[in-house]
Enzyme design. Sequence first.
Site, PDB file in Angstrom:
ATOM      1  N   GLU A 157      -2.300  10.658  17.381  1.00  0.00           N
ATOM      2  CA  GLU A 157      -2.862  12.007  17.241  1.00  0.00           C
ATOM      3  C   GLU A 157      -3.914  12.050  16.129  1.00  0.00           C
ATOM      4  O   GLU A 157      -4.929  12.739  16.235  1.00  0.00           O
ATOM      5  CB  GLU A 157      -1.728  13.007  16.938  1.00  0.00           C
ATOM      6  CG  GLU A 157      -0.762  13.217  18.087  1.00  0.00           C
ATOM      7  CD  GLU A 157       0.126  12.004  18.408  1.00  0.00           C
ATOM      8  OE1 GLU A 157       0.371  11.160  17.513  1.00  0.00           O
ATOM      9  OE2 GLU A 157       0.567  11.893  19.568  1.00  0.00           O
ATOM     10  N   PRO A 185       7.541  11.405   1.333  1.00  0.00           N
ATOM     11  CA  PRO A 185       8.441  12.195   2.182  1.00  0.00           C
ATOM     12  C   PRO A 185       7.744  13.430   2.769  1.00  0.00           C
ATOM     13  O   PRO A 185       7.963  13.779   3.915  1.00  0.00           O
ATOM     14  CB  PRO A 185       9.575  12.586   1.234  1.00  0.00           C
ATOM     15  CG  PRO A 185       9.593  11.498   0.207  1.00  0.00           C
ATOM     16  CD  PRO A 185       8.159  11.071   0.028  1.00  0.00           C
ATOM     17  N   GLU A 217      -0.419   3.111  10.266  1.00  0.00           N
ATOM     18  CA  GLU A 217      -1.868   3.073   9.981  1.00  0.00           C
ATOM     19  C   GLU A 217      -2.584   4.184  10.752  1.00  0.00           C
ATOM     20  O   GLU A 217      -3.729   4.024  11.184  1.00  0.00           O
ATOM     21  CB  GLU A 217      -2.465   1.679  10.229  1.00  0.00           C
ATOM     22  CG  GLU A 217      -1.782   0.631   9.334  1.00  0.00           C
ATOM     23  CD  GLU A 217      -2.624  -0.562   8.946  1.00  0.00           C
ATOM     24  OE1 GLU A 217      -3.857  -0.506   9.102  1.00  0.00           O
ATOM     25  OE2 GLU A 217      -2.048  -1.548   8.449  1.00  0.00           O
ATOM     26  N   PHE A 269       0.867  -1.186   0.000  1.00  0.00           N
ATOM     27  CA  PHE A 269       0.000   0.000   0.000  1.00  0.00           C
ATOM     28  C   PHE A 269       0.896   1.226   0.000  1.00  0.00           C
ATOM     29  O   PHE A 269       1.629   1.463   0.964  1.00  0.00           O
ATOM     30  CB  PHE A 269      -0.830  -0.073   1.276  1.00  0.00           C
ATOM     31  CG  PHE A 269      -1.859   0.988   1.532  1.00  0.00           C
ATOM     32  CD1 PHE A 269      -3.115   0.930   0.930  1.00  0.00           C
ATOM     33  CD2 PHE A 269      -1.617   1.990   2.451  1.00  0.00           C
ATOM     34  CE1 PHE A 269      -4.095   1.868   1.239  1.00  0.00           C
ATOM     35  CE2 PHE A 269      -2.593   2.929   2.770  1.00  0.00           C
ATOM     36  CZ  PHE A 269      -3.824   2.871   2.158  1.00  0.00           C
ATOM     37  N   ARG A 317      10.827 -15.354  40.023  1.00  0.00           N
ATOM     38  CA  ARG A 317      11.944 -14.523  40.528  1.00  0.00           C
ATOM     39  C   ARG A 317      11.662 -14.087  41.975  1.00  0.00           C
ATOM     40  O   ARG A 317      10.582 -13.549  42.266  1.00  0.00           O
ATOM     41  CB  ARG A 317      12.078 -13.309  39.623  1.00  0.00           C
ATOM     42  CG  ARG A 317      12.923 -12.202  40.153  1.00  0.00           C
ATOM     43  CD  ARG A 317      14.328 -12.316  39.653  1.00  0.00           C
ATOM     44  NE  ARG A 317      15.108 -11.131  40.040  1.00  0.00           N
ATOM     45  CZ  ARG A 317      16.394 -11.178  40.277  1.00  0.00           C
ATOM     46  NH1 ARG A 317      17.060 -12.331  40.177  1.00  0.00           N
ATOM     47  NH2 ARG A 317      17.049 -10.089  40.603  1.00  0.00           N
ATOM     48  N   GLN A 320       9.926  -3.173  33.282  1.00  0.00           N
ATOM     49  CA  GLN A 320      10.152  -2.751  34.666  1.00  0.00           C
ATOM     50  C   GLN A 320      10.131  -3.950  35.625  1.00  0.00           C
ATOM     51  O   GLN A 320      10.972  -4.076  36.504  1.00  0.00           O
ATOM     52  CB  GLN A 320       9.073  -1.722  35.060  1.00  0.00           C
ATOM     53  CG  GLN A 320       9.389  -0.952  36.316  1.00  0.00           C
ATOM     54  CD  GLN A 320      10.585  -0.012  36.115  1.00  0.00           C
ATOM     55  OE1 GLN A 320      11.000   0.250  34.989  1.00  0.00           O
ATOM     56  NE2 GLN A 320      11.145   0.458  37.210  1.00  0.00           N
ATOM     57  N   THR A 373       2.006   6.898   1.849  1.00  0.00           N
ATOM     58  CA  THR A 373       2.891   7.877   2.490  1.00  0.00           C
ATOM     59  C   THR A 373       4.000   8.362   1.545  1.00  0.00           C
ATOM     60  O   THR A 373       4.503   7.595   0.724  1.00  0.00           O
ATOM     61  CB  THR A 373       3.511   7.227   3.736  1.00  0.00           C
ATOM     62  OG1 THR A 373       2.443   6.873   4.609  1.00  0.00           O
ATOM     63  CG2 THR A 373       4.467   8.149   4.457  1.00  0.00           C
ATOM     64  N   ALA A 428       4.279  13.832   2.881  1.00  0.00           N
ATOM     65  CA  ALA A 428       2.860  13.574   3.179  1.00  0.00           C
ATOM     66  C   ALA A 428       2.737  12.323   4.042  1.00  0.00           C
ATOM     67  O   ALA A 428       2.704  11.206   3.522  1.00  0.00           O
ATOM     68  CB  ALA A 428       2.062  13.408   1.879  1.00  0.00           C
ATOM     69  N   THR A 446       5.571  -0.689   3.613  1.00  0.00           N
ATOM     70  CA  THR A 446       5.705  -2.022   4.196  1.00  0.00           C
ATOM     71  C   THR A 446       5.597  -3.099   3.125  1.00  0.00           C
ATOM     72  O   THR A 446       4.686  -3.056   2.291  1.00  0.00           O
ATOM     73  CB  THR A 446       4.600  -2.241   5.257  1.00  0.00           C
ATOM     74  OG1 THR A 446       4.728  -1.225   6.244  1.00  0.00           O
ATOM     75  CG2 THR A 446       4.726  -3.610   5.912  1.00  0.00           C
TER      76      THR A 446
HETATM   77  N1  COS Z   1     -14.315   6.614   4.839  1.00  0.00           N
HETATM   78  C1  COS Z   1     -14.678   7.117   3.642  1.00  0.00           C
HETATM   79  N2  COS Z   1     -14.376   8.364   3.233  1.00  0.00           N
HETATM   80  C2  COS Z   1     -13.636   9.126   4.068  1.00  0.00           C
HETATM   81  C3  COS Z   1     -13.227   8.677   5.327  1.00  0.00           C
HETATM   82  C4  COS Z   1     -13.586   7.359   5.708  1.00  0.00           C
HETATM   83  N3  COS Z   1     -13.231   6.854   6.884  1.00  0.00           N
HETATM   84  N4  COS Z   1     -12.522   9.644   5.933  1.00  0.00           N
HETATM   85  C5  COS Z   1     -12.499  10.677   5.089  1.00  0.00           C
HETATM   86  N5  COS Z   1     -13.178  10.366   3.959  1.00  0.00           N
HETATM   87  C6  COS Z   1     -13.413  11.231   2.818  1.00  0.00           C
HETATM   88  C7  COS Z   1     -14.205  12.444   3.281  1.00  0.00           C
HETATM   89  O1  COS Z   1     -15.598  12.203   3.231  1.00  0.00           O
HETATM   90  C8  COS Z   1     -13.792  13.505   2.292  1.00  0.00           C
HETATM   91  O2  COS Z   1     -14.506  13.320   1.088  1.00  0.00           O
HETATM   92  P1  COS Z   1     -15.249  14.589   0.379  1.00  0.00           P
HETATM   93  O3  COS Z   1     -14.161  15.574   0.073  1.00  0.00           O
HETATM   94  O4  COS Z   1     -15.884  13.999  -0.834  1.00  0.00           O
HETATM   95  O5  COS Z   1     -16.219  15.124   1.387  1.00  0.00           O
HETATM   96  C9  COS Z   1     -12.346  13.144   1.970  1.00  0.00           C
HETATM   97  O6  COS Z   1     -12.189  11.762   2.327  1.00  0.00           O
HETATM   98  C10 COS Z   1     -11.358  13.981   2.743  1.00  0.00           C
HETATM   99  O7  COS Z   1     -11.600  13.811   4.130  1.00  0.00           O
HETATM  100  P2  COS Z   1     -11.103  14.886   5.190  1.00  0.00           P
HETATM  101  O8  COS Z   1     -11.608  16.250   4.772  1.00  0.00           O
HETATM  102  O9  COS Z   1     -11.483  14.390   6.527  1.00  0.00           O
HETATM  103  O10 COS Z   1      -9.504  14.851   4.978  1.00  0.00           O
HETATM  104  P3  COS Z   1      -8.378  15.555   5.835  1.00  0.00           P
HETATM  105  O11 COS Z   1      -7.249  15.801   4.900  1.00  0.00           O
HETATM  106  O12 COS Z   1      -8.909  16.719   6.604  1.00  0.00           O
HETATM  107  O13 COS Z   1      -7.933  14.489   6.961  1.00  0.00           O
HETATM  108  C11 COS Z   1      -7.134  12.392   7.873  1.00  0.00           C
HETATM  109  C12 COS Z   1      -7.996  13.147   6.841  1.00  0.00           C
HETATM  110  C13 COS Z   1      -6.224  13.254   8.705  1.00  0.00           C
HETATM  111  C14 COS Z   1      -8.085  11.635   8.770  1.00  0.00           C
HETATM  112  C15 COS Z   1      -6.312  11.450   6.972  1.00  0.00           C
HETATM  113  O14 COS Z   1      -5.379  12.196   6.215  1.00  0.00           O
HETATM  114  C16 COS Z   1      -5.588  10.366   7.718  1.00  0.00           C
HETATM  115  O15 COS Z   1      -6.172   9.365   8.099  1.00  0.00           O
HETATM  116  N6  COS Z   1      -4.282  10.542   7.885  1.00  0.00           N
HETATM  117  C17 COS Z   1      -3.432   9.480   8.407  1.00  0.00           C
HETATM  118  C18 COS Z   1      -2.948   8.650   7.263  1.00  0.00           C
HETATM  119  C19 COS Z   1      -2.452   7.338   7.734  1.00  0.00           C
HETATM  120  O16 COS Z   1      -3.103   6.627   8.485  1.00  0.00           O
HETATM  121  N7  COS Z   1      -1.279   6.983   7.236  1.00  0.00           N
HETATM  122  C20 COS Z   1      -0.717   5.760   7.592  1.00  0.00           C
HETATM  123  C21 COS Z   1       0.038   5.290   6.421  1.00  0.00           C
HETATM  124  S1  COS Z   1      -0.566   3.880   5.734  1.00  0.00           S
HETATM  125  S2  COS Z   1       0.275   2.470   6.822  1.00  0.00           S
END
Ligand code: COS
Length: 385
Positions: free
Chosen positions: A368, A127, A364, A122, A269, A337, A125, A129, A157
């Site tokens: 935060e 550099p 994942e 998958f 222990r 510990q 991610t 983002a 991964t």
């Molecule tokens: N299921 C379906 N659609 C989703 C969703 C979900 N769980 N979460 C968000 N969306 C959709 C939203 O509905 C929105 O669509 P529309 O623009 O059509 O309304 C779109 O995706 C954007 O969502 P949002 O505005 O919430 O995006 P943001 O950029 O504000 O934030 C977060 C999204 C921060 C939650 C997201 O970037 C995230 O999960 N980041 C972490 C990434 C991650 O887990 N990386 C790990 C690497 S993979 S191992």
Amino acid sequence: MIRDLDLLEALEDSVTRFVRDRLIPLERQVDEADALPDGMVQEFRDLGLFGLSIPEDHGGLGLTMEEEVRVAFQLGRTSAAFRSLIGTNNGIGSQAIVMDGTEAQKARYLPRLASGEIIGSFALTEPGAGSDAASLTTRAVRDGDHYVLNGTKRYITNAPHAGLFTVFARTGAPEERARGISAFLVEAPRDGLHLGPPDRKMGQKGAHVCDVVLQDCRVPADALLGGVEGRGFASAMKVLDRGRLHISAVCVAQAERLIDDTLVYAMDRRQFGVPLADQQLVQAMLAESRAECLAARSMVLETARAKDTGADIATDAACCKLFASEMVGRVADRAVQIHGGAGYMAEYGIERFYRDVRLFRIYEGASEIQKLVIARGMIRAAGSG
Ligand code: COS
């Protein structure tokens, strides 16, 4: 939902025996060599473990979410690198196809992912983002019957072993943020797709991660997931909602293993003339670990059951990931510990778990980000109620 308890218990039993008799004895070797032994892929294939979550009509076991987390409760009782081998095929490396692929894409890839013939990966991610996934800059430009991909993906991964990447790339303008992102199914090896050297990591040795660099990488137009541009980000979020529940189950399993090992040590222990386990400050640590682990297990099971009814579990999956990953961090810290000096020494294996579990609070979706997803879900639910 459990469809056939006897069948599930037979699967759990074979995984439990595999973990106990085959994998646990290999943990130290895998950590030190940063590699799984030759032939391990075939052993996982023989047990059908690559296809746990892939529908039966595409060659998998088609487990429900409740069944899958119960299997993860067993598989997660050993070094996380073993689970990682099959983690992407069952989770982030296959589920975008299961959820949003065309019938042709499902038929082409799911049986090979389910059998373990290919490893899925998958590539979200970059550099620049990470948590802000919607800011990704990898581009996909349509050129006749193809798309041309350019960009760099980071910390991917299983990339060194992957035969199929789900690559998230921008087909729209940067201002479109999430709505300009599409997903592509990119087979490897192929021209224009380059792998960086394996990253050196703190823990989870034996699970491999590297950069994926796309340089004028041409893919046929039908590699676009679902055949529709602009839906990639929503696919990624749905895949992560589900993945977060599976990871939470692995956190529970790692905590249960640590608690079991620590209890054995504490009962054996002796200090001040009595076993550590008879001393109240040690008992407090054991009790806190047990109570928190039970809470996480209960959350995971309840949320998995809710998912099987078709409920939207995005908020609760984030609650599980947040609580379970933080919980296993505290449990590992207490395990070190209670073991004292032995907890810090490689020989006892506790420090290895301590290093391994640190990642659960990051990948994942960092803790935060889980908090952000939870709060947004609460506000949305209150607004629509
Ligand atoms: N299921 C379906 N659609 C989703 C969703 C979900 N769980 N979460 C968000 N969306 C959709 C939203 O509905 C929105 O669509 P529309 O623009 O059509 O309304 C779109 O995706 C954007 O969502 P949002 O505005 O919430 O995006 P943001 O950029 O504000 O934030 C977060 C999204 C921060 C939650 C997201 O970037 C995230 O999960 N980041 C972490 C990434 C991650 O887990 N990386 C790990 C690497 S993979 S191992």
